[in-house]
Write a protein that holds these residues in place. Sequence first.
Motif, PDB file in Angstrom:
ATOM      1  N   ALA A   1      35.394   6.456   3.989  1.00 18.71           N
ATOM      2  CA  ALA A   1      34.194   6.879   3.276  1.00 18.71           C
ATOM      3  C   ALA A   1      33.915   5.962   2.090  1.00 18.71           C
ATOM      4  O   ALA A   1      32.759   5.586   1.833  1.00 18.71           O
ATOM      5  CB  ALA A   1      34.339   8.326   2.813  1.00 18.71           C
ATOM      6  N   ALA A   2      34.975   5.569   1.374  1.00 17.71           N
ATOM      7  CA  ALA A   2      34.801   4.682   0.219  1.00 17.71           C
ATOM      8  C   ALA A   2      34.325   3.298   0.652  1.00 17.71           C
ATOM      9  O   ALA A   2      33.450   2.694   0.009  1.00 17.71           O
ATOM     10  CB  ALA A   2      36.112   4.574  -0.553  1.00 17.71           C
ATOM     11  N   ALA A   3      34.896   2.766   1.741  1.00 19.53           N
ATOM     12  CA  ALA A   3      34.471   1.456   2.234  1.00 19.53           C
ATOM     13  C   ALA A   3      32.997   1.487   2.619  1.00 19.53           C
ATOM     14  O   ALA A   3      32.227   0.573   2.273  1.00 19.53           O
ATOM     15  CB  ALA A   3      35.338   1.048   3.423  1.00 19.53           C
ATOM     16  N   HIS A   4      32.586   2.533   3.314  1.00 18.07           N
ATOM     17  CA  HIS A   4      31.185   2.657   3.711  1.00 18.07           C
ATOM     18  C   HIS A   4      30.277   2.743   2.489  1.00 18.07           C
ATOM     19  O   HIS A   4      29.178   2.175   2.477  1.00 18.07           O
ATOM     20  CB  HIS A   4      30.999   3.884   4.598  1.00 18.07           C
ATOM     21  N   ALA A   5      30.720   3.459   1.472  1.00 13.46           N
ATOM     22  CA  ALA A   5      29.918   3.584   0.253  1.00 13.46           C
ATOM     23  C   ALA A   5      29.729   2.236  -0.428  1.00 13.46           C
ATOM     24  O   ALA A   5      28.712   2.001  -1.096  1.00 13.46           O
ATOM     25  CB  ALA A   5      30.573   4.573  -0.703  1.00 13.46           C
ATOM     26  N   HIS A   6      30.703   1.330  -0.275  1.00 12.63           N
ATOM     27  CA  HIS A   6      30.600  -0.013  -0.850  1.00 12.63           C
ATOM     28  C   HIS A   6      29.905  -0.983   0.098  1.00 12.63           C
ATOM     29  O   HIS A   6      29.770  -2.176  -0.225  1.00 12.63           O
ATOM     30  CB  HIS A   6      31.991  -0.550  -1.181  1.00 12.63           C
ATOM     31  N   GLY A   7      29.498  -0.523   1.270  1.00 13.82           N
ATOM     32  CA  GLY A   7      28.812  -1.389   2.211  1.00 13.82           C
ATOM     33  C   GLY A   7      29.719  -2.190   3.117  1.00 13.82           C
ATOM     34  O   GLY A   7      29.315  -3.234   3.644  1.00 13.82           O
TER      35      GLY A   7
ATOM     36  N   ILE B   1      43.988   7.982  -3.789  1.00 12.35           N
ATOM     37  CA  ILE B   1      44.603   6.658  -3.654  1.00 12.35           C
ATOM     38  C   ILE B   1      43.756   5.759  -2.762  1.00 12.35           C
ATOM     39  O   ILE B   1      43.520   4.579  -3.075  1.00 12.35           O
ATOM     40  CB  ILE B   1      46.034   6.782  -3.103  1.00 12.35           C
ATOM     41  N   GLY B   2      43.277   6.290  -1.624  1.00 14.14           N
ATOM     42  CA  GLY B   2      42.481   5.480  -0.704  1.00 14.14           C
ATOM     43  C   GLY B   2      41.245   4.882  -1.346  1.00 14.14           C
ATOM     44  O   GLY B   2      41.052   3.655  -1.322  1.00 14.14           O
ATOM     45  N   PRO B   3      40.362   5.685  -1.956  1.00 11.88           N
ATOM     46  CA  PRO B   3      39.177   5.119  -2.607  1.00 11.88           C
ATOM     47  C   PRO B   3      39.512   4.175  -3.754  1.00 11.88           C
ATOM     48  O   PRO B   3      38.803   3.185  -3.982  1.00 11.88           O
ATOM     49  CB  PRO B   3      38.431   6.366  -3.113  1.00 11.88           C
ATOM     50  N   SER B   4      40.594   4.462  -4.500  1.00 12.07           N
ATOM     51  CA  SER B   4      40.978   3.567  -5.591  1.00 12.07           C
ATOM     52  C   SER B   4      41.390   2.197  -5.051  1.00 12.07           C
ATOM     53  O   SER B   4      41.043   1.162  -5.618  1.00 12.07           O
ATOM     54  CB  SER B   4      42.125   4.189  -6.399  1.00 12.07           C
ATOM     55  N   ALA B   5      42.133   2.189  -3.938  1.00 14.14           N
ATOM     56  CA  ALA B   5      42.552   0.926  -3.338  1.00 14.14           C
ATOM     57  C   ALA B   5      41.354   0.155  -2.791  1.00 14.14           C
ATOM     58  O   ALA B   5      41.269  -1.073  -2.934  1.00 14.14           O
ATOM     59  CB  ALA B   5      43.571   1.179  -2.236  1.00 14.14           C
ATOM     60  N   VAL B   6      40.427   0.862  -2.156  1.00 13.55           N
ATOM     61  CA  VAL B   6      39.220   0.210  -1.644  1.00 13.55           C
ATOM     62  C   VAL B   6      38.414  -0.398  -2.792  1.00 13.55           C
ATOM     63  O   VAL B   6      37.950  -1.546  -2.711  1.00 13.55           O
ATOM     64  CB  VAL B   6      38.364   1.211  -0.849  1.00 13.55           C
TER      65      VAL B   6
END
Length: 338
Positions: free
Chosen positions: A89-95, A292-297
Amino acid sequence: MPGPVPTIADIARAAEVSTATVSHALGGTGRVGESTRRRVREVAAALGYGGRRGPRTRTLGLAVTTYAGSAWNYVEVAYFSRLLTAATAAAHAHGYALTVLPADRGGEPLWHTLAVDGMLLLDSPAGDPVLRALRARGLPVVFDGRPPDPRPADVWVDNDHEATTREVLDHLAAAGARRIALHSAYGREYYTGAVTEAYVRWCAGRGAQPLVVPFDPEDAPGRAFDPVFAGPSRPDAVYCVYDPGGRQVLAAAARHGLRIPGELRLVCASEDPAYAACDPGVSTVTLRPELIGPSAVAALVELLESPQGAAPGQRTVPAALTVRASSAVRASPSTPSR
């Protein structure tokens, strides 16, 4: 327009060696003479291998490399499942798209040709061949869990395992435990070592003898606890470092007729909500993979897009202890209930 990105086969032809030799030379593995290794790397650099040639893919990669090479399905583990969902979800939010790699990596050449802009490595162990291959390409890497030998510019996201371990052990001691065992000593990743070292220090500070029970993911009945629970110095509490450990302790305690929490208290590091439904409910430590996942992304995207890059070092995500009946402090008869 930039030319095509060179492949391992291109390097092999130019260096007059096999593709396997190229893979070993770039990844730092195998029996390759130093002169051959140096020549291969010089040819790779001359061809622009691993450089920023060609358009960005806007794709991030993610791999769990602790037990890479074995075909274990880490997606079935609650921690990794929750982290993958949040990271996607975080990767998608960043494009960006997010490519998730299997643990059985199918041979070293994959890491020399994988079309990604950067990688997230989860639980990277000492001597990680995947990390060596990615570094040889010059790809940005962000770690979930402190890398064993971090470089000055490395970025990782992790919990404060020292503080979390102290919190759990202090909680068990306050609940009345006097001999606490640690169920650990399996993986080579930083997490296992950090928790075990913190446990040993905590015991030393109280003049207690450490008791580390080896964890085995195949030991569903908890047979490792048979000599421990039957011995004269039986522990009265266990802290499990891995998700299946709590179920193993419950099985062993039932076999030995130990009441939880009356005779044995239990805390398990796990993201599995099923522990709350056990009888009694099992106290758990969440490592907060959904944070942790979104922070790493976000850190990896900074490395890719920010002129300054991401600040090196650790980004700390606090863990959280949820106390349930398996380790709750028993109220004394004179203590009024609410």
